[in-house]
Design an enzyme around this catalytic site. Structure first.
Site, PDB file in Angstrom:
ATOM      1  N   SER A  35       8.132 -33.376  -9.704  1.00  0.00           N
ATOM      2  CA  SER A  35       7.092 -33.925 -10.578  1.00  0.00           C
ATOM      3  C   SER A  35       5.968 -32.903 -10.610  1.00  0.00           C
ATOM      4  CB  SER A  35       6.578 -35.225  -9.961  1.00  0.00           C
ATOM      5  OG  SER A  35       5.366 -35.635 -10.561  1.00  0.00           O
ATOM      6  N   TYR A  88       3.923 -40.144  -2.807  1.00  0.00           N
ATOM      7  CA  TYR A  88       4.568 -39.507  -3.964  1.00  0.00           C
ATOM      8  C   TYR A  88       4.309 -38.001  -3.914  1.00  0.00           C
ATOM      9  CZ  TYR A  88       6.457 -39.268  -8.715  1.00  0.00           C
ATOM     10  OH  TYR A  88       7.248 -38.989  -9.813  1.00  0.00           O
TER      11      TYR A  88
END
Ligand code: NAD
Length: 279
Positions: free
Chosen positions: A143, A156
């Site tokens: 990401s 995350y």
């Protein structure tokens, strides 16, 4: 490899969002598909849709955090199609909240799926890819959070930055061996998907931040657009895949702050970007 060889792609997290877009694009390219997800119903539905248009696809319900299940996924791919050409370690989930408010179980879930899931994919499949002695490609979905840290997303950020490090390491190792196996790391900004449904409430701040993320994700690039960028990068054997160009100034600012040893400053556009400028 014969000229009639049809490529085999294994895709985790295939039932929804980015994984589904990758599966559809692979099908358009005439590949044989091994689709993996924990969502058995979503997986079966996608598999049936693709089969109806003539794609050879099989569904294998798999929790990527469970080594034995990823070993089984590899064995199923080999039994059904004789080998693997593309491995997409794509499954992932979201967690927001202050790092100290996120529970031990919530941290562990993120580590198990977002990081151990990719480690399991590499440990189970790379020996197979090497043994085949032909070109193959591993694509790990990280990401932008793998390159830029935003507040309220600690597990995350941590897991995605680990996926970037793991991918870069794997790339160097395969190059050292002169192996015909290439690696890409996919670092997208917002892509329209169901990922925010996997977010677990940790605290009020995480809940508000989740709503902001949700709105930016809903306006994000479509999985179909993203899949076109990804397959073009695979064709070029390109390691870095950054489909959202409008985030590059934030990356530059981060690297500059490291070089100059100045304190990092977070800007909301670092996670939201500009959904329109990014295409
Ligand atoms: P999504 O929720 O639409 O799809 C993720 C899929 O992974 C779901 O089908 C889910 O059932 C599956 N999954 C969850 N846990 C699993 C497990 N343990 N084993 C196997 N499958 C599991 O979300 P998405 O946005 O398509 O996410 C795909 C990947 O893209 C993730 O790694 C995510 O972190 C990454 N990503 C997404 C965005 C975005 O804006 N959507 C941006 C950057 C990176």
């Amino acid at each position: 490899m014969s000229s009639e060889h049809r490529q085999v792609a294994v895709i985790t997290g295939a039932a929804s969002g980015i994984g589904r877009g990758l599966a559809e694009q692979a099908a358009r390219r005439g590949m044989q598909l091994v689709l993996a997800d924990v969502d058995a119903a979503g997986l079966q539905a996608l598999c049936a849709t693709l089969q109806a248009t003539g794609t050879q696809a099989i569904a294998c319900v798999t929790d990527v955090g469970q080594l034995a299940q990823v070993e089984r996924l590899r064995d199923v791919a080999v039994e059904q199609f004789g080998g693997v050409d593309l491995l997409f370690n794509n499954a992932g989930v979201m967690q927001t909240g202050y790092s100290w408010e996120i529970s031990q179980a919530q941290w562990q879930r993120m580590l198990d799926i977002n990081l151990t899931g990719v480690i399991n994919g590499i440990r189970c499949f790379v020996p197979l890819l090497l043994s085949q002695g032909r070109a193959a490609h591993v694509i790990n979905t990280a990401s932008l959070a793998g390159l830029l840290s935003s507040p309220l997303m600690a597990p995350y950020n941590v897991t995605k930055q680990a996926v970037v490090a793991l991918s870069e390491t794997l790339h160097y190792e395969l190059a050292l061996l002169g192996a015909p196996v290439s690696v890409s790391v996919l670092c997208p900004g917002p892509v329209a998907s169901e990922i925010m449904a996997s977010n677990q409430v940790a605290d009020a701040a995480g809940s508000s931040f989740s709503q902001l993320l949700d709105s930016s994700i809903r306006q994000g690039m479509t999985p179909t657009e993203l899949a076109e960028v990804v397959f073009s990068a695979i064709d070029d054997k390109r390691f870095w895949i950054l489909p959202h160009k409008d985030f590059k100034p934030a990356l530059e600012r981060r690297v500059q702050s490291i070089f100059e040893e100045t304190n990092p400053v977070f800007q909301m556009t670092d996670v939201q970007g500009d959904a329109h400028a990014s295409r």
